[in-house]
Design an enzyme around this catalytic site. Structure first.
Site, PDB file in Angstrom:
ATOM      1  N   CYS A 297      22.602 -26.524  90.789  1.00  0.00           N
ATOM      2  CA  CYS A 297      23.788 -26.137  91.571  1.00  0.00           C
ATOM      3  C   CYS A 297      23.447 -25.698  92.994  1.00  0.00           C
ATOM      4  CB  CYS A 297      24.581 -25.064  90.838  1.00  0.00           C
ATOM      5  SG  CYS A 297      24.171 -24.843  89.122  1.00  0.00           S
ATOM      6  N   ARG A 326      12.141 -24.497  82.970  1.00  0.00           N
ATOM      7  CA  ARG A 326      12.288 -23.077  82.646  1.00  0.00           C
ATOM      8  C   ARG A 326      11.070 -22.598  81.877  1.00  0.00           C
ATOM      9  NH1 ARG A 326      18.741 -23.400  81.323  1.00  0.00           N
ATOM     10  NH2 ARG A 326      19.231 -24.154  83.399  1.00  0.00           N
ATOM     11  N   GLN A 344      19.062 -32.608  82.683  1.00  0.00           N
ATOM     12  CA  GLN A 344      20.499 -32.331  82.649  1.00  0.00           C
ATOM     13  C   GLN A 344      21.268 -33.504  83.217  1.00  0.00           C
ATOM     14  OE1 GLN A 344      20.864 -28.711  84.915  1.00  0.00           O
ATOM     15  NE2 GLN A 344      20.780 -27.477  83.052  1.00  0.00           N
ATOM     16  N   ASP A 346      23.877 -33.552  85.062  1.00  0.00           N
ATOM     17  CA  ASP A 346      24.623 -32.525  85.773  1.00  0.00           C
ATOM     18  C   ASP A 346      25.664 -33.128  86.712  1.00  0.00           C
ATOM     19  OD1 ASP A 346      25.132 -29.897  86.151  1.00  0.00           O
ATOM     20  OD2 ASP A 346      23.262 -29.422  87.187  1.00  0.00           O
ATOM     21  N   HIS A 348      28.641 -31.583  89.814  1.00  0.00           N
ATOM     22  CA  HIS A 348      29.346 -30.492  90.484  1.00  0.00           C
ATOM     23  C   HIS A 348      30.492 -31.066  91.289  1.00  0.00           C
ATOM     24  CE1 HIS A 348      25.390 -28.525  89.720  1.00  0.00           C
ATOM     25  NE2 HIS A 348      26.235 -27.628  89.245  1.00  0.00           N
ATOM     26  N   LYS A 431      35.297 -20.387  81.377  1.00  0.00           N
ATOM     27  CA  LYS A 431      34.808 -21.737  81.053  1.00  0.00           C
ATOM     28  C   LYS A 431      35.422 -22.291  79.777  1.00  0.00           C
ATOM     29  CE  LYS A 431      30.662 -19.556  79.260  1.00  0.00           C
ATOM     30  NZ  LYS A 431      29.656 -19.984  78.319  1.00  0.00           N
ATOM     31  N   HIS A 477      31.254 -26.780  87.504  1.00  0.00           N
ATOM     32  CA  HIS A 477      30.015 -27.285  86.898  1.00  0.00           C
ATOM     33  C   HIS A 477      30.417 -28.024  85.636  1.00  0.00           C
ATOM     34  CE1 HIS A 477      27.576 -24.040  89.000  1.00  0.00           C
ATOM     35  NE2 HIS A 477      28.776 -23.499  88.983  1.00  0.00           N
TER      36      HIS A 477
HETATM   37 ZN   LIG Z   1      25.803 -26.097  87.990  1.00  0.00          ZN
END
Ligand SMILES: [Zn+2]
Ligand SMILES: [Zn+2]
Length: 603
Positions: A297, A326, A344, A346, A348, A431, A477
């Protein structure tokens, strides 16, 4: 107490286990015995009548269970006795229960028995009275209750395993033995759960993954860092392309970012302060501090921030399938479920608050189409603010009201059944969490949609509105699979490795019977490949029977044995995965059948 909750039953069964342990090994010192999902455990330092430590073996579980059942036959009641803190400490000292004494002493001096700061709950007043519970007149434990009335009111239980555990989770403390058990209200529920566990073990992705040649771990590379083989990479690409296809149709654009960043980015986003210990950090030769990205992000905000946007150009929807890193403790790593390198899928979305609802509707469609293709039903949780504690949440309450209303509206307009999780929201946003059910009934939290009002604030993200003013925007997200590694672990177990044709790394295997069939078998492989199928030529180095078994082992959907008869025939004899009988089809019809299965992503 026939109406006792399953938690009460599980908790009371833990008492019974401790009572049985004390009966068998009287000098056993008890730690704690909490309820966990599907059952309970109890930590104990097991010692015999002479005070000698007893190392429990799996066979001892049967003996413990037998003793628990004989205690049930006695029908003892649970009996509560209150005493002062001082009395309780002496009471447990006299019984040699040092761990209970330690807990009580902590409770008296610190007002809490929690060891880890995150578990600590401040007690405004130290209780001066504590309760103990007797089971019959032999066994007593420090406890707040509640319990079932008598041991006859317990449900069905089974002890399952023994593991080592440090007292209060600290590795400088003595190591205890942790005994796990399952407990349910009825024998039927216990049996169903045990059957599910047996089925889950057969499907374990940690075994099936290497068997199907999908991924591998190398000691040189390190644990928690899966390496993807050609077959595994194929499945990943297919899943990723599916998500991209759904997103592209809804106006998403691809972006790409480096996997490291200056620490400054995370100082600005707030992640450095919060997650510093979970980051892989790098110091450059010029002594600048960098970090491997643990999420995407903050990088993506800097792509949005490259220019000043007009409201007419919004939403900007960025998609990026990429790895994040991580730093987990190596003891916590397990197959693909917990890894250090996480891919991910991902995305946005940068938009105005008024556009949020429509964007969520689009993500909703993507999530349902995607999970529908695997035959996984979805359940929904709306994670909202804790109405008692509005101060815990960041930002303008008006924004929160709007965001929560929009989430609820999308759920209602799609006639979805959902639960509201009060207090489950992130501190910066409400969320939507999607929970998928797999083929053996297990539930997994998969996709999440978050409406973020914090990050745009921190990075000062705006657009120019109709009045020519700068307006704060909102960031959404929205990962669909979340972690591809974790999703694949779920998917491998969901299908027990027998992927649908569209996802199978090899769709058709062709096995020539002998040398003289090789050339025309290769021609068949070529023909099927040209039609867009993934075909493997399996050379005649082993017997036909052995090669057929190998294909079954690899869960290849279609296998063709190619010999004299086949060369002379216009039809193909096709062996279907998991079936005895052969299917005979004309080549063109066979090709069409597979092409259709791929196109429709048939389950
Ligand atoms: Zn994010
Ligand atoms: Zn209790």
């Amino acid at each position: 107490m026939p109406n006792a909750s399953v938690e009460t039953i599980r908790h009371s069964t833990a008492h019974l286990l401790a009572a049985a342990a004390i009966q068998l090994w009287p000098k056993t010192r008890l730690g704690v015995g909490p309820v966990v999902e599907h059952g309970f455990y109890y930590d104990m330092d097991v010692r015999d009548a002479e005070g000698q430590p007893v190392r429990l073996a799996p066979e001892d579980l049967a003996q413990l269970e037998g003793t628990m059942r004989s205690l049930i036959a006695r029908g003892d009641a649970f009996r509560r006795v209150e005493m002062s803190m001082e009395e309780a400490i002496t009471f447990f000292q006299e019984r040699g229960q040092d761990f209970k004494v330690e807990l009580l002493t902590d409770l008296r001096t610190k007002g809490t028995t929690a060891v880890r700061p995150e578990e600590q709950r401040e007690l405004s007043e130290v209780p001066d009275v504590v309760s103990v519970y007797w089971t019959g007149d032999q066994f007593v434990d420090l406890c707040r209750g509640p319990h079932v009335d008598t041991v006859r009111d317990l449900g069905a239980f089974a002890l399952t395993s023994i593991a080592g555990a440090y007292w209060r989770g600290k590795d400088t403390n003595p190591q205890l033995q942790r005994i796990y058990g399952l407990a349910f209200a009825t024998p039927e529920e216990l049996a169903a759960h045990q059957q599910m566990l047996a089925e889950a073990e057969k499907r374990d992705h940690k075994k099936l993954g290497p068997q199907l040649d999908l991924f591998v771990f190398s000691e040189l590379v390190g644990s928690g860092l899966p390496l993807w083989t050609p077959k595994g990479a194929m499945i990943r690409t297919l899943l990723e392309s599916f998500v991209w296809e759904l997103r592209k149709a809804r106006g998403y654009q691809r972006v790409e970012i480096p996997h490291i960043t200056k620490k400054d980015l995370y100082e600005r986003s707030g992640h450095w302060a919060k997650y510093k210990d979970d980051l892989f950090k790098i110091t450059t030769r010029e002594q600048h501090e960098f970090a491997m990205k643990p999420m995407n992000c903050p990088h993506h905000t800097q792509i949005y921030a490259r220019k000043l946007w007009s409201y007419r150009e919004l939403p900007q929807r960025y998609e990026n399938t990429t790895m994040v890193y991580r730093d987990e403790q190596s003891g916590e790593l397990a197959g693909l479920s917990r890894v250090l390198s996480i891919t991910q899928d991902d995305a946005h979305i940068f938009c105005r608050i008024a556009q949020v609802k429509e964007e969520i509707q689009k993500i909703w469609e993507i999530v349902h189409t995607f999970y529908g293709a695997f035959g996984m039903p979805l359940r929904l949780r709306l994670s909202l603010r804790d109405p008692q504690h509005p101060e815990k949440y960041l930002g303008n309450q008006g924004y929160w009201d709007q965001a929560e209303t929009m989430l609820r509206e999308v759920a209602n307009e799609n006639a979805a059944v959902y639960v509201e999780g009060l207090g489950e929201a992130a501190f910066y946003a409400p969320k939507l969490d999607f929970i998928a059910k797999d083929s053996i009934g297990r539930e997994w939290q998969v996709a999440t949609i978050q409406i973020d009002m914090n990050m745009p604030e921190r990075f000062d993200l705006t657009c120019v509105n109709e009045s020519g003013e700068r307006e704060r925007i909102v960031m959404i997200h929205a990962a669909i699979m979340g972690s591809i590694e974790r999703f694949l672990s779920v998917l491998i177990e969901h299908y027990a490795g027998a992927f649908p044709v569209w996802l199978s790394p090899v769709q058709v295997a062709v096995l020539p019977v002998g040398e003289r069939h090789v050339e025309s078998a290769r021609a068949l492989v070529q023909e099927l490949s040209d039609a867009g199928l993934r075909v493997e030529f399996v050379d005649a180095t082993e017997t036909v029977g052995k090669r057929i078994r190998q294909q079954q082992h690899m869960k290849v959907p279609y296998t063709i044995v190619w010999g004299d008869r086949e060369m002379a025939s216009a039809e193909l004899p096709i062996r279907l995965r998991g079936q005895e009988e052969l299917l005979t089809m004309a080549r063109a019809a066979f090709v069409e059948r597979i092409q259709k299965e791929i196109r429709d992503r048939s389950i």
